[in-house]
Design an enzyme around this catalytic site. Structure first.
Site, PDB file in Angstrom:
ATOM      1  N   GLN A  88      47.247  38.653  41.132  1.00  0.00           N
ATOM      2  CA  GLN A  88      47.458  37.232  41.436  1.00  0.00           C
ATOM      3  C   GLN A  88      47.037  36.391  40.232  1.00  0.00           C
ATOM      4  O   GLN A  88      47.215  35.183  40.219  1.00  0.00           O
ATOM      5  CB  GLN A  88      46.608  36.819  42.646  1.00  0.00           C
ATOM      6  CG  GLN A  88      46.953  37.561  43.916  1.00  0.00           C
ATOM      7  CD  GLN A  88      45.846  37.384  44.947  1.00  0.00           C
ATOM      8  OE1 GLN A  88      45.854  36.433  45.713  1.00  0.00           O
ATOM      9  NE2 GLN A  88      44.887  38.289  44.965  1.00  0.00           N
ATOM     10  N   HIS A 108      51.876  35.782  40.648  1.00  0.00           N
ATOM     11  CA  HIS A 108      51.739  34.320  40.632  1.00  0.00           C
ATOM     12  C   HIS A 108      52.135  33.722  39.276  1.00  0.00           C
ATOM     13  O   HIS A 108      51.768  32.583  38.976  1.00  0.00           O
ATOM     14  CB  HIS A 108      50.311  33.904  40.999  1.00  0.00           C
ATOM     15  CG  HIS A 108      49.997  34.077  42.463  1.00  0.00           C
ATOM     16  ND1 HIS A 108      48.728  33.965  42.981  1.00  0.00           N
ATOM     17  CD2 HIS A 108      50.796  34.357  43.519  1.00  0.00           C
ATOM     18  CE1 HIS A 108      48.760  34.169  44.298  1.00  0.00           C
ATOM     19  NE2 HIS A 108      50.005  34.413  44.644  1.00  0.00           N
ATOM     20  N   CYS A 146      61.364  20.707  26.413  1.00  0.00           N
ATOM     21  CA  CYS A 146      62.192  21.867  26.092  1.00  0.00           C
ATOM     22  C   CYS A 146      62.874  21.660  24.736  1.00  0.00           C
ATOM     23  O   CYS A 146      63.523  20.630  24.530  1.00  0.00           O
ATOM     24  CB  CYS A 146      63.235  22.064  27.191  1.00  0.00           C
ATOM     25  SG  CYS A 146      64.399  23.383  26.827  1.00  0.00           S
ATOM     26  N   SER A 191      39.480  36.865  47.372  1.00  0.00           N
ATOM     27  CA  SER A 191      38.811  36.402  48.597  1.00  0.00           C
ATOM     28  C   SER A 191      39.597  36.749  49.860  1.00  0.00           C
ATOM     29  O   SER A 191      39.074  36.652  50.960  1.00  0.00           O
ATOM     30  CB  SER A 191      38.593  34.887  48.518  1.00  0.00           C
ATOM     31  OG  SER A 191      39.818  34.242  48.239  1.00  0.00           O
TER      32      SER A 191
HETATM   33  P1  OAD Z   1      39.218  33.313  44.827  1.00  0.00           P
HETATM   34  O1  OAD Z   1      38.481  32.362  43.957  1.00  0.00           O
HETATM   35  O2  OAD Z   1      39.710  32.815  46.132  1.00  0.00           O
HETATM   36  O3  OAD Z   1      38.319  34.588  45.139  1.00  0.00           O
HETATM   37  C1  OAD Z   1      37.665  35.286  44.115  1.00  0.00           C
HETATM   38  C2  OAD Z   1      36.882  36.406  44.757  1.00  0.00           C
HETATM   39  O4  OAD Z   1      36.307  37.173  43.716  1.00  0.00           O
HETATM   40  C3  OAD Z   1      35.750  35.942  45.672  1.00  0.00           C
HETATM   41  O5  OAD Z   1      35.846  36.600  46.919  1.00  0.00           O
HETATM   42  C4  OAD Z   1      34.478  36.381  44.931  1.00  0.00           C
HETATM   43  O6  OAD Z   1      33.453  36.840  45.807  1.00  0.00           O
HETATM   44  C5  OAD Z   1      34.986  37.508  44.069  1.00  0.00           C
HETATM   45  N1  OAD Z   1      34.242  37.679  42.817  1.00  0.00           N
HETATM   46  C6  OAD Z   1      33.664  36.751  42.027  1.00  0.00           C
HETATM   47  N2  OAD Z   1      33.122  37.321  40.944  1.00  0.00           N
HETATM   48  C7  OAD Z   1      33.376  38.658  41.029  1.00  0.00           C
HETATM   49  C8  OAD Z   1      33.089  39.778  40.231  1.00  0.00           C
HETATM   50  N3  OAD Z   1      32.419  39.664  39.083  1.00  0.00           N
HETATM   51  N4  OAD Z   1      33.505  40.996  40.655  1.00  0.00           N
HETATM   52  C9  OAD Z   1      34.178  41.131  41.819  1.00  0.00           C
HETATM   53  N5  OAD Z   1      34.476  40.093  42.638  1.00  0.00           N
HETATM   54  C10 OAD Z   1      34.097  38.870  42.251  1.00  0.00           C
HETATM   55  O7  OAD Z   1      40.411  33.908  43.934  1.00  0.00           O
HETATM   56  P2  OAD Z   1      41.719  34.676  44.424  1.00  0.00           P
HETATM   57  O8  OAD Z   1      41.451  35.467  45.634  1.00  0.00           O
HETATM   58  O9  OAD Z   1      42.285  35.360  43.230  1.00  0.00           O
HETATM   59  O10 OAD Z   1      46.710  30.870  43.411  1.00  0.00           O
HETATM   60  O11 OAD Z   1      42.648  33.469  44.791  1.00  0.00           O
HETATM   61  C11 OAD Z   1      43.969  33.738  45.194  1.00  0.00           C
HETATM   62  C12 OAD Z   1      44.882  32.632  44.713  1.00  0.00           C
HETATM   63  O12 OAD Z   1      44.354  31.386  45.153  1.00  0.00           O
HETATM   64  C13 OAD Z   1      44.965  32.498  43.221  1.00  0.00           C
HETATM   65  O13 OAD Z   1      45.950  33.355  42.656  1.00  0.00           O
HETATM   66  C14 OAD Z   1      45.334  31.055  43.032  1.00  0.00           C
HETATM   67  C15 OAD Z   1      44.372  30.467  44.042  1.00  0.00           C
HETATM   68  O14 OAD Z   1      44.638  29.221  44.536  1.00  0.00           O
HETATM   69  C16 OAD Z   1      47.431  29.897  42.830  1.00  0.00           C
HETATM   70  O15 OAD Z   1      46.985  29.129  41.992  1.00  0.00           O
HETATM   71  C17 OAD Z   1      48.851  29.865  43.308  1.00  0.00           C
END
Ligand code: OAD
Length: 237
Positions: A94, A112, A141, A181
């Protein structure tokens, strides 16, 4: 103890947490990007239509952060896993920060989008962001003078590669989630498909993800510290 052979089919899904140890801010942790920015202001097509300058300010900064950051041991562990499994490995991310590609992963789907590119809203040309003049408040562009937009899938848009990912979810025997998350769909629902189709599901995350109910093995902590050891164990090093 789980061991992989080169025939084990493994699908990995990563999120912002895998890049946290490279200095990239996550979205929803304390100090995360969505604490200081409203999604509706910077990460929707409507936001770009009403205030493209503000949206570009946000993504210009993300781009600068990504080019100045380096992959961490978790990214490299996935490269090692891919080298062991070959075509039986697929990485879906993502993340838009290019760190998997920088680390050397080859079988990667950036569902994404990517900060490395931008797209013309008028003629739909795709351009490398390094080739455009980013000092303009709204980069234009070079072919048709239309507004360029970052090549990012915003909220309300459809992620890339969904049909390939669905096939991969149905055929994998192990599904691994790293640093996400589990709140943003459709990615958050992939684990359910994989599990229903019989895969073993594993997660490595700092906090418990929202979709923990579908995880068979959960490793809580930093992926840069945990994943290299797990990969070494899985491939029998
Ligand atoms: P989040 O910010 O929602 O979640 C990040 C996760 O990583 C959390 O559950 C943390 O506990 C965990 N975390 C933090 N540090 C870590 C580490 N060192 N090792 C392992 N885990 C760790 O980010 P995403 O789940 O990627 O979309 O979010 C999904 C989407 O929401 C993104 O792609 C973005 C966002 O809005 C768009 O912008 C379209």
């Amino acid at each position: 103890m789980l061991k992989f052979t080169p025939d084990t089919n493994v699908l990995v899904l990563t999120g912002a947490g895998i890049s946290a140890e490279s200095g990239i801010r996550t979205f929803r942790d304390s100090g995360g990007l969505w604490e200081n920015h409203r999604v509706e202001d910077v990460a929707t097509p409507e936001a770009f239509n009403s205030n493209p300058v503000k949206v570009w300010e946000f993504y210009r900064q993300r781009y600068q952060d990504s080019i100045s950051s380096k992959p961490n041991p978790a990214h490299f562990a996935l490269v090692k896993l891919e080298q062991f499994l070959g075509d039986n490995f697929l990485l879906v991310t993502q993340n838009v920060d290019c760190l998997h590609i920088k680390a050397g992963s080859k079988r990667v789907l950036e569902m994404h989008g990517s900060l490395a590119n931008c797209i013309c809203t008028k003629c739909h040309s795709k351009l490398a962001i390094k080739d455009i003049d980013l000092t303009q408040p709204i980069p234009l562009c070079p072919f048709c003078n239309g507004f360029l937009r970052p090549d990012i899938v915003w909220f309300g848009e459809i992620p890339h590669y969904l049909s390939i990912i669905d096939d991969a979810l149905r055929k994998c025997s192990v599904f691994i989630i790293v640093g996400t998350s589990g709140v943003v769909y459709p990615a958050a629902g992939f684990v359910l498909t994989a599990k229903l189709m019989g895969a073993k599901t594993i997660a490595i995350n700092l906090e418990k993800p929202d979709n923990l109910a579908y995880i068979d093995e959960f490793y809580q902590g930093k992926s840069g510290e945990i994943l290299p050891g797990l990969v070494a164990m899985w491939i029998g090093e």
